[in-house]
Design an enzyme around this catalytic site. Structure first.
Site, PDB file in Angstrom:
ATOM      1  N   THR A   1      47.624  -3.448  -6.164  1.00  0.00           N
ATOM      2  CA  THR A   1      46.158  -3.445  -6.092  1.00  0.00           C
ATOM      3  C   THR A   1      45.613  -4.798  -6.542  1.00  0.00           C
ATOM      4  OG1 THR A   1      46.316  -1.128  -6.756  1.00  0.00           O
ATOM      5  CG2 THR A   1      44.131  -2.086  -6.834  1.00  0.00           C
ATOM      6  N   THR A   2      46.349  -5.491  -7.420  1.00  0.00           N
ATOM      7  CA  THR A   2      45.868  -6.764  -7.967  1.00  0.00           C
ATOM      8  C   THR A   2      46.404  -7.950  -7.178  1.00  0.00           C
ATOM      9  OG1 THR A   2      45.667  -5.793 -10.157  1.00  0.00           O
ATOM     10  CG2 THR A   2      45.835  -8.180 -10.072  1.00  0.00           C
ATOM     11  N   THR A   3      47.707  -7.952  -6.891  1.00  0.00           N
ATOM     12  CA  THR A   3      48.295  -9.146  -6.267  1.00  0.00           C
ATOM     13  C   THR A   3      48.747  -8.910  -4.822  1.00  0.00           C
ATOM     14  OG1 THR A   3      50.469  -8.526  -7.110  1.00  0.00           O
ATOM     15  CG2 THR A   3      49.163 -10.029  -8.481  1.00  0.00           C
ATOM     16  N   GLY A   4      48.761  -7.665  -4.369  1.00  0.00           N
ATOM     17  CA  GLY A   4      49.203  -7.357  -3.009  1.00  0.00           C
ATOM     18  C   GLY A   4      50.719  -7.406  -2.839  1.00  0.00           C
ATOM     19  N   ARG A   5      51.450  -7.673  -3.935  1.00  0.00           N
ATOM     20  CA  ARG A   5      52.918  -7.772  -3.833  1.00  0.00           C
ATOM     21  C   ARG A   5      53.519  -6.396  -3.513  1.00  0.00           C
ATOM     22  NH1 ARG A   5      54.587 -10.404  -9.510  1.00  0.00           N
ATOM     23  NH2 ARG A   5      52.863  -9.093 -10.214  1.00  0.00           N
TER      24      ARG A   5
ATOM     25  N   ASN B   1      44.974  -8.069 -15.031  1.00  0.00           N
ATOM     26  CA  ASN B   1      46.301  -7.786 -14.460  1.00  0.00           C
ATOM     27  C   ASN B   1      46.343  -6.337 -13.968  1.00  0.00           C
ATOM     28  OD1 ASN B   1      46.170  -6.762 -17.068  1.00  0.00           O
ATOM     29  ND2 ASN B   1      48.202  -7.457 -17.691  1.00  0.00           N
TER      30      ASN B   1
ATOM     31  N   SER C   1      48.467  15.588  -8.283  1.00  0.00           N
ATOM     32  CA  SER C   1      47.718  14.879  -7.254  1.00  0.00           C
ATOM     33  C   SER C   1      48.550  14.799  -5.981  1.00  0.00           C
ATOM     34  CB  SER C   1      47.372  13.482  -7.767  1.00  0.00           C
ATOM     35  OG  SER C   1      46.742  12.742  -6.764  1.00  0.00           O
TER      36      SER C   1
ATOM     37  N   HIS D   1      43.090  -0.613 -10.862  1.00  0.00           N
ATOM     38  CA  HIS D   1      42.972   0.848 -10.841  1.00  0.00           C
ATOM     39  C   HIS D   1      42.147   1.267  -9.626  1.00  0.00           C
ATOM     40  CE1 HIS D   1      43.771   1.109 -15.469  1.00  0.00           C
ATOM     41  NE2 HIS D   1      44.727   0.499 -14.805  1.00  0.00           N
TER      42      HIS D   1
ATOM     43  N   LEU E   1      52.666  13.214  -5.397  1.00  0.00           N
ATOM     44  CA  LEU E   1      53.721  14.162  -5.055  1.00  0.00           C
ATOM     45  C   LEU E   1      53.898  14.251  -3.541  1.00  0.00           C
ATOM     46  CD1 LEU E   1      55.682  16.162  -6.458  1.00  0.00           C
ATOM     47  CD2 LEU E   1      53.999  17.959  -6.056  1.00  0.00           C
TER      48      LEU E   1
ATOM     49  N   ASP F   1      50.640   1.496 -12.175  1.00  0.00           N
ATOM     50  CA  ASP F   1      50.249   1.986 -10.848  1.00  0.00           C
ATOM     51  C   ASP F   1      50.609   3.448 -10.629  1.00  0.00           C
ATOM     52  OD1 ASP F   1      49.471  -0.668 -10.405  1.00  0.00           O
ATOM     53  OD2 ASP F   1      51.476  -1.196  -9.712  1.00  0.00           O
TER      54      ASP F   1
HETATM   55  P1  GDP Z   1      46.744   2.696 -11.443  1.00  0.00           P
HETATM   56  O1  GDP Z   1      46.933   1.239 -11.679  1.00  0.00           O
HETATM   57  O2  GDP Z   1      47.611   3.533 -12.321  1.00  0.00           O
HETATM   58  O3  GDP Z   1      45.309   3.118 -11.506  1.00  0.00           O
HETATM   59  O4  GDP Z   1      47.249   2.968  -9.951  1.00  0.00           O
HETATM   60  P2  GDP Z   1      46.893   2.085  -8.631  1.00  0.00           P
HETATM   61  O5  GDP Z   1      45.510   2.359  -8.238  1.00  0.00           O
HETATM   62  O6  GDP Z   1      47.293   0.660  -8.836  1.00  0.00           O
HETATM   63  O7  GDP Z   1      47.951   2.663  -7.601  1.00  0.00           O
HETATM   64  C1  GDP Z   1      47.961   4.011  -7.260  1.00  0.00           C
HETATM   65  C2  GDP Z   1      47.765   4.116  -5.729  1.00  0.00           C
HETATM   66  O8  GDP Z   1      48.071   5.425  -5.318  1.00  0.00           O
HETATM   67  C3  GDP Z   1      46.343   3.855  -5.292  1.00  0.00           C
HETATM   68  O9  GDP Z   1      46.361   3.260  -4.024  1.00  0.00           O
HETATM   69  C4  GDP Z   1      45.747   5.263  -5.210  1.00  0.00           C
HETATM   70  O10 GDP Z   1      44.654   5.358  -4.325  1.00  0.00           O
HETATM   71  C5  GDP Z   1      46.928   6.028  -4.705  1.00  0.00           C
HETATM   72  N1  GDP Z   1      47.019   7.452  -5.098  1.00  0.00           N
HETATM   73  C6  GDP Z   1      46.625   8.044  -6.259  1.00  0.00           C
HETATM   74  N2  GDP Z   1      46.995   9.335  -6.268  1.00  0.00           N
HETATM   75  C7  GDP Z   1      47.632   9.570  -5.107  1.00  0.00           C
HETATM   76  C8  GDP Z   1      48.287  10.698  -4.543  1.00  0.00           C
HETATM   77  O11 GDP Z   1      48.366  11.753  -5.135  1.00  0.00           O
HETATM   78  N3  GDP Z   1      48.846  10.543  -3.306  1.00  0.00           N
HETATM   79  C9  GDP Z   1      48.811   9.371  -2.624  1.00  0.00           C
HETATM   80  N4  GDP Z   1      49.385   9.329  -1.439  1.00  0.00           N
HETATM   81  N5  GDP Z   1      48.205   8.273  -3.119  1.00  0.00           N
HETATM   82  C10 GDP Z   1      47.636   8.370  -4.355  1.00  0.00           C
HETATM   83  P1  IMO Z   2      47.990  -1.210 -13.790  1.00  0.00           P
HETATM   84  O1  IMO Z   2      46.977  -1.014 -14.881  1.00  0.00           O
HETATM   85  C1  IMO Z   2      51.832  -2.860 -12.459  1.00  0.00           C
HETATM   86  C2  IMO Z   2      53.343  -6.334 -14.674  1.00  0.00           C
HETATM   87  C3  IMO Z   2      53.404  -7.572 -13.794  1.00  0.00           C
HETATM   88  C4  IMO Z   2      54.573  -8.296 -14.428  1.00  0.00           C
HETATM   89  C5  IMO Z   2      54.384  -7.990 -15.919  1.00  0.00           C
HETATM   90  C6  IMO Z   2      53.703  -9.109 -16.699  1.00  0.00           C
HETATM   91  O2  IMO Z   2      47.390  -1.444 -12.452  1.00  0.00           O
HETATM   92  O3  IMO Z   2      49.023  -0.143 -13.816  1.00  0.00           O
HETATM   93  P2  IMO Z   2      51.194 -10.033 -16.758  1.00  0.00           P
HETATM   94  O4  IMO Z   2      50.341 -10.610 -15.679  1.00  0.00           O
HETATM   95  O5  IMO Z   2      50.630  -8.853 -17.423  1.00  0.00           O
HETATM   96  O6  IMO Z   2      51.645 -11.079 -17.743  1.00  0.00           O
HETATM   97  O7  IMO Z   2      52.549  -9.552 -16.008  1.00  0.00           O
HETATM   98  O8  IMO Z   2      53.601  -6.819 -15.982  1.00  0.00           O
HETATM   99  N1  IMO Z   2      52.024  -5.651 -14.705  1.00  0.00           N
HETATM  100  C7  IMO Z   2      51.713  -4.584 -13.964  1.00  0.00           C
HETATM  101  N2  IMO Z   2      52.434  -3.930 -13.027  1.00  0.00           N
HETATM  102  N3  IMO Z   2      50.599  -2.418 -12.802  1.00  0.00           N
HETATM  103  C8  IMO Z   2      49.881  -3.049 -13.753  1.00  0.00           C
HETATM  104  O9  IMO Z   2      48.684  -2.599 -14.184  1.00  0.00           O
HETATM  105  C9  IMO Z   2      50.428  -4.200 -14.367  1.00  0.00           C
HETATM  106  N4  IMO Z   2      49.996  -5.059 -15.322  1.00  0.00           N
HETATM  107  C10 IMO Z   2      50.976  -5.935 -15.523  1.00  0.00           C
HETATM  108  O10 IMO Z   2      53.646  -7.238 -12.460  1.00  0.00           O
HETATM  109  O11 IMO Z   2      55.781  -7.706 -14.039  1.00  0.00           O
HETATM  110 MG    MG Z   3      47.426  -0.508 -10.618  1.00  0.00          MG
END
Ligand code: GDP
Ligand code: IMO
Ligand code: MG
Length: 444
Positions: A313-317, A55, A427, A58, A346, A30
């Protein structure tokens, strides 16, 4: 007759001129990989997922509109970009089909999605097993991994086990599906009360027919593109500290999430990578169980969670939040061979005071700057902090490095110094436009 060596030389010449970029998370997921992939996809001909499955979550925000991608590569939002799911991905075909429908309904052309015939299929049985194991581990002294319950671990276990594993290419063969599912049921007690084989086989066969037009050999497809001098972007799912080999085992996911997973998960040799973008969140977050030395259990942790909207983004946790861990970052930079950094979110640290970063650990009274990927050892790590000047106002509004407050620039310098890599991008908000592009290269 074709001169094999000449073909090979010509191939190498065009492949060498093609950009092979990797985007990889440096922490526990994330970090904002979706946003970075979306930005870079504009200058690439394909985006390829090489690991993980649904899992991953993005997020991409375009003009205020938010997309959450789980299996479909984030490059799908760019009309000229092929979206490829490589052989290393664990694919839940129902989720994939649902995700494609959702994107089509929002006007995205999904015909550019290609799924490897050798990608492993997450079946409904894998999800039952994931949930069964997690529930029992949770009741057994709180030993659950905290998985996303998306069936990822059981699917990759089956892949290594071989006999009952199903690959995307098998989905159109009903008899084969029945045979594999029967084997799965025979060997796993968790499936004693699960849905009957015939019903599961029918559902998988049906969704397989829907996906059939997307299924092909992606290794030849990618190499064909590279041979034509096209550029390919590899999108890491999950992140380095969740890597099954190099992460905080056993509190990890079940795939190789670092760039080391690219060769196995796509068939493209690692030596062809020309650029590795390490995506770093300006602080730390983690979802699920496992050690996190810099976790904050106080109001600062709450403030970061609130400002960063740190909910999965996936589980809302709710995500666990804490200070940036430079020990872990240096380790991730080393594992991935990063050539540049993308520092994300940042803006979230703007009003956080005091501001700290972890520069070393103390383990059993000994100071070290080495990361310890074994979970039991990392549990004993006590972070050593350095207090930095608060970033100051105006981070979210800045669009150039010079426009950032001086303390924010110093914070970025500190990150780059430790990771020994230059800054490619910063960002300061979720939208495409809230980005500082720092390198001269056209594609950043
Ligand atoms: P990923 O799994 O690495 O693609 O990241 P996620 O999408 O799960 O989580 C990143 C979160 O941060 C998302 O809600 C994005 O929309 C948000 N995000 C990304 N860049 C920025 C940033 O520079 N500032 C803020 N405030 N939010 C951001
Ligand atoms: P993105 O691509 C954050 C974590 C789970 C759990 C561990 C194992 O959005 O960054 P799994 O279901 O893979 O067997 O769970 O890995 N996990 C993530 N945490 N972002 C992810 O993906 C994750 N993918 C798996 O929360 O702790
Ligand atoms: Mg993510």
């Amino acid at each position: 007759m074709t001169d094999g060596r000449a073909v090979s030389r010509a191939y190498r010449a065009s492949a060498d001129s093609a950009a092979c970029t990797a985007v990889v998370g440096m922490q526990w997921g994330d970090e904002g990989k979706g946003k970075v992939v979306d930005l870079l996809a504009a200058e690439h001909d394909a985006t390829v997922r090489y690991n993980g499955g649904a899992n991953a979550g993005h997020s991409v925000v375009v003009g205020g509109e938010r997309f959450a991608l789980h299996l479909v590569p984030s490059g799908i939002l760019h009309p000229g970009c092929r979206a490829i799911i490589g052989n290393g991905v664990a694919v839940d075909p129902f989720k994939l089909s649902e995700e494609l429908d959702g994107l089509s309904a929002r006007g995205v052309d999904t015909s550019r999605l290609v799924l490897s015939s050798r990608a492993h299929v997450v079946t409904p049985y894998h999800k039952v097993i994931d949930e069964y194991r997690e529930d029992r581990l949770a009741g057994d002294g709180g030993r659950a991994i905290g998985t996303t319950k998306r069936g990822i671990g059981p699917c990759y276990s089956d892949k290594a086990q071989r006999s009952s594993a199903i690959r995307a290419g098998d989905l159109v063969n009903r008899d084969r599906l029945v045979g594999k599912l029967e084997l799965a049921r025979r060997f796993d007690t968790a499936l004693a009360d699960a849905e009957p084989v015939e019903a599961v086989a029918s559902k998988l066969h049906e969704v397989g027919q829907r996906l059939e037009a997307h299924i092909e050999d992606t290794t030849y497809l990618i190499h064909g593109m590279l041979g034509e001098g096209k550029s390919v972007l590899f999108e890491g799912g999950n992140a380095t500290l969740l890597d099954v080999d190099h992460g905080t085992y056993p509190y990890v996911t079940s795939s190789v999430c670092s760039v080391l997973g690219i060769p196995a998960g796509t068939g493209v040799p690692g030596a062809m990578l020309t650029r590795v973008v390490g995506v770093v969140k300006a602080y730390s977050t983690r979802v699920g169980a496992g050690p996190m030395p810099t976790e904050l259990h106080d109001q600062t942790g709450e403030l970061i969670r609130k400002r960063g909207r740190e909910f999965g983004t996936t589980t809302g946790r709710p995500r666990r939040c804490g200070w940036l861990d430079l020990v872990a970052l240096r380790y991730s930079a080393m594992i991935n061979g990063v050539t540049e950094l993308a520092v994300m979110l940042l803006d979230v640290l703007e009003t956080v005071e005091p501001l700290k970063v972890c520069v070393a650990y103390e383990i059993d009274g000994e100071r070290t700057d080495r990361f310890v990927p074994d979970a039991a050892e990392l549990e004993r790590a006590v972070p050593v902090y350095e207090t930095l000047e608060p970033l100051g106002d105006g981070v979210a509004e800045a669009r150039t490095l010079e426009a950032l407050p001086k303390a924010a620039r110093a914070y970025l310098d500190r990150i780059c110094e430790v990771a020994q890599a230059p800054l490619g991008l910063v960002s300061v908000g979720p939208d495409r436009s809230q980005t500082l592009r720092l390198t001269e290269r056209a594609h950043v």
